[in-house]
Every structure is written in C-alpha cells, then in structure tokens.
Design an enzyme around this catalytic site. Structure first.
Site, PDB file in Angstrom:
ATOM      1  N   LYS A  33       0.821  -1.215   0.000  1.00  0.00           N
ATOM      2  CA  LYS A  33       0.000   0.000   0.000  1.00  0.00           C
ATOM      3  C   LYS A  33       0.856   1.267   0.000  1.00  0.00           C
ATOM      4  O   LYS A  33       0.640   2.179  -0.812  1.00  0.00           O
ATOM      5  CB  LYS A  33      -0.868  -0.061   1.257  1.00  0.00           C
ATOM      6  N   THR A  34       1.833   1.307   0.897  1.00  0.00           N
ATOM      7  CA  THR A  34       2.686   2.492   0.966  1.00  0.00           C
ATOM      8  C   THR A  34       3.464   2.667  -0.327  1.00  0.00           C
ATOM      9  O   THR A  34       3.679   3.771  -0.806  1.00  0.00           O
ATOM     10  CB  THR A  34       3.665   2.356   2.140  1.00  0.00           C
ATOM     11  N   ASP A 225      -4.148   8.235   3.060  1.00  0.00           N
ATOM     12  CA  ASP A 225      -3.739   6.904   3.486  1.00  0.00           C
ATOM     13  C   ASP A 225      -4.655   6.437   4.618  1.00  0.00           C
ATOM     14  O   ASP A 225      -5.264   7.257   5.298  1.00  0.00           O
ATOM     15  CB  ASP A 225      -2.286   7.002   4.001  1.00  0.00           C
ATOM     16  N   GLU A 226      -4.758   5.147   4.829  1.00  0.00           N
ATOM     17  CA  GLU A 226      -5.549   4.600   5.938  1.00  0.00           C
ATOM     18  C   GLU A 226      -6.963   5.192   5.978  1.00  0.00           C
ATOM     19  O   GLU A 226      -7.467   5.608   7.016  1.00  0.00           O
ATOM     20  CB  GLU A 226      -4.873   4.883   7.291  1.00  0.00           C
ATOM     21  N   GLN A 256      -8.885  -3.540   8.243  1.00  0.00           N
ATOM     22  CA  GLN A 256      -7.973  -3.047   9.268  1.00  0.00           C
ATOM     23  C   GLN A 256      -8.482  -1.769   9.925  1.00  0.00           C
ATOM     24  O   GLN A 256      -7.698  -0.979  10.454  1.00  0.00           O
ATOM     25  CB  GLN A 256      -6.592  -2.805   8.657  1.00  0.00           C
ATOM     26  N   ARG A 614       0.836  -8.929  10.993  1.00  0.00           N
ATOM     27  CA  ARG A 614       2.139  -8.279  11.153  1.00  0.00           C
ATOM     28  C   ARG A 614       3.278  -9.273  10.928  1.00  0.00           C
ATOM     29  O   ARG A 614       4.418  -8.886  10.719  1.00  0.00           O
ATOM     30  CB  ARG A 614       2.325  -7.673  12.552  1.00  0.00           C
TER      31      ARG A 614
END
Length: 772
Positions: A33-34, A225-226, A256, A614
């Site tokens: 994503k980043t 983002d997010e 998330q 994670r």
DNA sequence: CGCTCGCTGATTTTT
DNA sequence: TCAGCGAGCG
C-alpha cells in the site's frame, strides 16, 4: 515504460498510473500500500505536478515521515520537503494558523492535548458542582470528542433534541452545558483541542468560501492513506477539497479499521464509491509479507465478520509454519514462555529485532518486560506515556506555551505555582472565579487584579505580581530570542533548575536528564531549521511542531537489536519476522467493553487480524488461564477469536502444555536465571528518553552527544569547498557537493549524501568537513 | 499554604 | 498495581 514503474506488480501499477479521476485502492494487509502511494506521488511529480500542489494525508507522523523519505529517494530531498504531507492534524493546524483570524482564533493558538482537555473539564465540573462519579471526566470528554468528530458544535448540540433527550435518559442532562462552557473556555484561552483542529477546519471551509476556493485550487491532487480510519470530520474536509476537481485517491483496508473508538467510520471507505460516482476501484490482493499459513489463518478469522469489501488476499510465499497457540497457567508464565521461546528461536539465526510482542493494552507490558529482563533479552517499548507527557517536561513546555500564548489556561494553572512560590489552590480558585465571572482569561485577571476585584491580601498580591513580572519579562524577550535561548532562560530564571537539581533521588536524576533532553531537543530543532535557512527560530515555531508530536517517533539508530513491544494498535503498518500476540483471553482481547456490542466485537476481530498479519514467518498466539487484574488474580478463558481461525492453519503447541509440567519447567529455569542481570544489560534494555527527543520529525538522525549551542559552532573554513568535493556532516554522514550558490553568510551548498539524499545546507551553520 | 498519608478507583486502543 | 485525589496537620 518508465524504469521505476517496473518495480510494481500489475495491479499496483494500474493504481499508480490512473490519475484521471477519483480512485479507491483497497489494499490488503502487506500488499504494498505504501509503495503504491509513494510511487503514485512520484508519478504525479513526473507528470509535472508541482510538489506543493500535492496533499497527502496520513494517519501518523511516522507514516508521513517514512513516505517522505521514500519519495526523497525516488526524487530528491527538496521536492519531498515541499509536498504537503502529514497527518490530518498537523496539516490542518498549519492551515488554521495562517487563517486563524477568519474564525476568531489567534494564529499562535495553543493545542490542548488530551490531558489538558481533561483537566479543563475537571475544573468546569467542579465549578458547576457536579459529581464526577456521575459526570465522569473521561466519559464527558469522549462525548464531546464524538460530537466534534461528527461536526456537532455546542450550539448544534443544544438544539439537537435527540442528543439532549439521550443525555436526559442517561442521567447526564447537563452535558450540553458542559460542552458549551468547555468550548468557551478553550476559545477564551486561545486553545484548540485535537478535535477542534478538524472541526474548526470544517467551519473555516464552510463559512469562508474564498478560503476553501484557495485551497481547492492549491491542492491539485489529494491522497489519503488509511482511509478506513478517517472520521466524519476528516472525510468532509477531504470531500470539500476534492468535490470540484475530483482528483483524489484514497487507500485503505476495511479489514484493518480499528479506530472507531475515536470516531473513525468504516462507512467512509465502504461508501466511497457512492460518494464519488465513476470512481475506479483497485484491489491489491497479493500479500508480499507473510507466508501462506499466516495469510490463510488471518483470512479465515476475518471472514467471520459481516461487513467488508469483497477481496481475496493470498500469498505466493512458501506455506510456512502454522500459527501456534500456546496456553500457560498465569500471565507471569505467559511472559516467561514468550521470553523462553524468543531465546530458543534466536539460536536459529534470528536477531532480537526480528521479534515483536503485541498486546491489547499497555498495562500488559509490565509483566512481559520483567520476563524479558530476567532472561537478559533487550527490548524496547513503544507507547505508554510519551516524553512530552512527563511531568517535568510538560511543566517546562507549559512555561513556553504561556510565553507564546499567555491566555493558555491549562499552561497557566500548571505553572502558577511551579516551582512553589506560595500561590496555592485557594488563590488559583479565586483567579478562576474572577475570570469566569468576567468572561476573560486568567492572565487578563492577573494583569489587573484590582479591576477584577480579586479578593487577595497584600502578601498574595505581591506574589502574583512577581509571577506576572516573570512571565511578562519572558514575553518581551521572546520577541528577539530564539526558542533555545528563551527556553534556557526559562528553566534558569523560573527556578526550575534549582528545584530539580536539589533532588538527588533516582527519579530526580531522571527528571534532570529529561529536562536536559528537552533543552537539547529544542537546540537541535533550532539548528535544523537554521540549516534549512530560517532566520530566527521562534518559540512559536517550535511549539507548533511539538504539540502534535507523539511518542512513536523513535530513532533508527536507537532501535539497535531489540525485541519490540507495543499495543496492536501501535503495530499497524509494521511487520516483523516473528510475532507474539499475547493475552488472547475473553474480556481482554476482545476487551470487556466491547463484548455486548456486535459491531465492537467485529472491530476487535479486525484488530486481531491486524495483529496476525504483522508476522512474516512465525506467529504465536498465547493466552493465560489466570491473570492479575486490578491487583487480584482472576481466572480467564481463551478468546473466542482463537476458535475463529480455521484449525488447519493452527498448531497447538505441546511445549507449553496446559498441565503442571510447564510450571515445573519454569521453576527450574527460573533458578538458572539469576534475578539480577549484569548492569550493562539492564541499561541497555531501556529505551532512552533520548530516543524520543524533540525535533525528531524534522530530521532523520540524532546529533552526536556533544551538545551544541550554535554560537559556539566554529565556522569551519569552507572556502576551499568546490563542486565535487567529498564532505562529511555530523548527522548526514558522507556526501558529495553537487552545487554551491550564494556568497558570504548566505552561501549554500547542495550536498548529495549517501544515505540521506540531497540536502541544501547553509554553510554558516552546517558543520561540514572536507574529506577529499 | 504545603506536605504527607491513606484511600479509592480505574484500566482500551491515540492524533 | 499504581496514580491521583482529598483530608488533615504543621
């Protein structure tokens, strides 16, 4: 196709190059994503968009900083710095400062942190003589916060029949009055709380179309983002900015979404396609992070939730080991088992830094910490109380706040009698009464005690005027001095230094160190700004940066080789080769607060999903059968979430069997590990507060220990500097000079550093040494 | 006014 | 377990 685009997979690339209209990138865990965001920004820059016309909003400072670094490496440092990239709160506080007078705030407004707001609420509750068992400050605070996040001002609140009725039913009918007073007091003090930063931005845009128009045309492309963690206030700001040009790209993962307690609304992402008709949706489904077993286990868990965007996250890495579930008898043994396991696995070529221990609540960290320490395992803890929240630090900051904005009520209250100068609660309360009666700030009353008929005797009056003189003196000098100079003057002349340095206890010394750390941080902040060409780095500059800084800003250097411990929330966006998720018990994870609310349980499940995903290689889930809670040991049962994972991806570990055999192991092992570890180890185990020093967000690494005051910096002879010269910088390491411009005091060199990219440095300040 | 002692109550996560 | 608050004394 351009070279850098080849580094993306097909769906990533499609998401990057689509810039014609609104788009939503649904990015599964670990799907890059980043990467998409950074490459997209780089792509926009290549297309000729000027950096300052790109607005990229992130959720944490850390995310913004990392993305900036990555963009700097794709383009250059200067371009990256000109991007509008940061958290919602930091970006819009900047905008609010420059537009402040339009909405009746001073541009040097203070930002109240959660502690300040709570303290203000406490005093309001007291003034209204309300029982703080009925009107619990925490509850009141979150009600007001929720209202603000839903953009309900106190005026709207009063008029909203539903809310008012709800409060009456909940036996807290005066909430609206509290909200009103709270807001007036904030305004009186020239202060905004965190939620105001978003609420007031919305008010600014709503009431001042010309201002909105300005930023609309200024920000030609907006990225968020997010997005699953945005609340209504954030959502609306974005919408206002984008509804005309519709050049917007939001990235997120509904699976998330874990911040609804803070007002985040998962519907923002679920409804995005309806908000922006014609929007393109890109799905990133390939997980590059974890093995198949981990991805599949996480998928099987999250499928138990009802509301979600359809997607299939998959991994093409090896199958990997199964997710292990370990039980232990008590929380103590749980910690011990985790520590033991880390030690075992370290024999198999893992570093300490390859491990993370994740927990639901910060309170769980203590016992784990103890277990690691006994085993001699180095660790670092994120979260807990931040550097700036420590009393001694906050006291000094309060002085600084008061100097910049003397109407700041919370700072005033903290500082009035610190160090003790004989002005106690009685006098403070008189001041507050006078101030509230006349609808002015405490500082205003202090400046004219007679005018406001302050009922104090001569002795107290003298003490008050001494205090006023002290602060006024600072305010006057602050006009000329830099942040570090005024800060140094404050700690010395207010008497803080003498009080603090009398205390020779362990805590006392640590406080002194923290104070030094703060001063050093301020000096560092000033130096960085000067190197970037700022004339005078004012206290206001410093405060405006620092008030939104949190603890997550740790240093790469400091992170040496240590096990990471943090809450699951804090771990979002991170990855580790091995992850332990501890405390998987009912009433802890999922938390007791959420068990009656299906929506809340779904959120807890998403939180657990975040925790599992994670892990890159190994994921261990642990629970204890008994745990200390509120000082008492209580029995607990395994989390319902453990049953949500498909058993074919699970391995129920035998080495921490549920019978007594484990206890026996523990005793014998405990014996072989003496309670005390060598001193070096103990010191090493703590994250130094240095790691949290100020100004971190502005720069990448830490200065060498030598504390520097800029005046003492020897301006090294750089007359021999030439393009192509190899130079060394204290913090940026070695680099090559690529350009020199300007003369004399304004001479600047552009240096390309091996690890930090291009920087422009003022030769006057930058301590460069020519090495070749 | 300031300090100390003892009690109580809270514990979800954070910009 | 611990921090934060209030009562009570010097």
């Amino acid at each position: 196709m351009e070279e850098y685009l080849k580094q993306l997979n097909e769906s990533q690339r499609e998401a990057v190059v689509y810039t014609d209209g609104p788009s939503l990138v649904v990015a599964g865990a670990g799907s890059g994503k980043t990467r998409v965001l950074t490459y997209k920004i780089a792509y926009l820059l290549r297309q000729g968009l000027p950096p300052q016309s790109i607005l990229a909003l992130t959720f944490t400072n850390k995310a913004a900083r990392e993305m900036k670094e990555r963009i700097a490496s794709l383009t250059d440092e200067r371009t990256a710095r000109r991007l509008w990239m940061g958290t919602f709160h930091s970006i819009f506080s900047r905008i609010l400062r420059s537009e402040a007078e339009r909405i009746g705030y001073p541009s040097n407004f203070t930002i109240y942190d959660a502690t300040d707001s709570k303290s203000l609420l406490r005093s309001i509750l007291k003034e209204m003589q309300l029982d703080d068992k009925v009107y619990r400050p925490g509850m009141v605070q979150s009600r007001i916060s929720n209202a603000k996040n839903a953009l309900i001002t106190y005026k709207a609140y009063e008029q909203n029949k539903e809310l008012v009725q709800h409060d009456i039913d909940s036996k807290v009918p005066l909430l609206r009055e509290i909200y009103k007073r709270y807001q007036n007091r904030c305004q009186q003090a020239g202060a905004m709380d965190f939620d105001d930063l978003l609420l007031q931005t919305n008010i600014l845009f709503r009431d001042h179309p010309d201002v909105l128009e300005k930023y609309r045309s200024f920000f030609q492309f907006v990225l968020v983002d997010e997005y699953q963690d945005t609340n209504f206030a954030q959502h609306l700001i974005v919408q206002r900015l984008c509804e005309v040009h519709r050049r917007i790209c939001v990235v997120g993962d509904d699976a998330q979404s874990i911040y609804s307690f803070r007002g985040a609304n998962i519907d923002n992402i679920l409804q995005f396609k309806n908000q922006y008709p014609g929007c393109r949706i890109f799905k990133l489904e390939r997980n590059y992070r974890s093995t198949q077993n981990i991805v599949n286990a996480a998928n099987s868990l999250i499928h138990k939730n009802t509301k979600q965007i359809q997607k299939t996250v998959y991994s093409e890495k090896e199958e990997g080991s199964k997710v292990a579930i370990c039980s232990s008898y008590s929380d103590y043994e749980e910690g011990y088992a985790v520590a033991g396991k880390i030690n075992d696995m370290r024999m198999r070529n893992y570093d300490y830094a390859d491990f993370a221990i994740l927990y639901r609540t910060n309170a769980q960290s203590r016992i784990l910490e103890e277990a690691l320490r006994k085993r001699g395992i180095p660790y670092k803890i994120y979260g807990g109380l931040s550097f700036y929240q420590r009393k001694e630090v906050k006291d000094v900051i309060s002085y600084l706040r008061l100097i910049v904005n003397p109407h700041d009520e919370e700072a005033f209250k903290r500082v009035l009698n610190y160090p003790a100068r004989g002005i106690g609660d009685t006098t403070l309360n008189k001041l507050i009464v006078a101030a509230t009666d006349h609808n002015v700030s405490l500082w205003t009353v202090l400046n004219d005690p007679l005018g406001y008929a302050l009922p104090v005797n001569n002795g107290t009056a003298k003490k008050l005027s001494d205090f006023r003189e002290l602060i006024s003196g600072f305010i006057e000098r602050n006009v000329k001095l830099s942040a570090e100079e005024i800060a140094a003057a404050v700690v010395k002349e207010s008497g803080i230094v003498s009080v603090l340095f009398q205390d020779r206890s362990v805590e006392g010394i640590s406080k002194q160190e923290n104070l030094q750390e703060l001063l050093k941080g301020i000096a560092e902040f000033c130096e960085i700004r000067r190197e970037e060409g700022a004339e005078r780095v004012s206290l206001a500059d410093f405060l405006s940066e620092v008030s939104l800084l949190t603890d997550q800003d740790n240093d790469k250097e400091e992170q040496a080789n240590k096990v990471t411990m943090m809450t699951v929330h804090a771990a979002k966006g991170l990855e580790f080769r091995n992850v332990f998720v501890v405390g998987l018990e009912e009433d802890l994870f999922p938390s007791a607060m959420s068990k009656d609310n299906p929506r809340a349980v779904e959120e807890e499940r998403r939180l657990f999903y975040v925790a599992i995903t994670r892990a890159e290689e190994n994921c261990v889930l642990t629970y204890a059968k008994s745990r200390y809670r509120n000082g008492q040991s209580a029995m607990c049962s395994p989390s319902r979430f453990l049953r949500d994972i498909d058993t074919k991806y699970i391995y129920a570990s035998a080495d921490v069997a549920t019978d007594g055999s484990f206890a026996g192991t523990r005793r014998s092992s405990a014996f072989s590990f003496p309670f005390r570890q060598p001193k070096a180890m103990e010191e090493d185990a703590y994250v130094s507060p240095v790691a949290q020093a100020v100004g971190r967000q502005a720069r990448l690494t830490r200065m060498e220990a030598a504390s520097s005051s800029p005046s003492s910096v020897s301006t090294s002879d750089l007359s021999g500097l030439y393009v192509g010269a190899k130079v060394r910088h204290d913090r940026f390491g070695e680099g090559e000079v690529t350009a020199i411009e300007g003369e004399g005091g304004n001479a600047k060199a552009t240096v390309s550093f091996a690890h930090f990219g291009q920087k422009q440095l003022l030769l006057k300040f930058a301590r460069l040494t020519i090495i070749e």
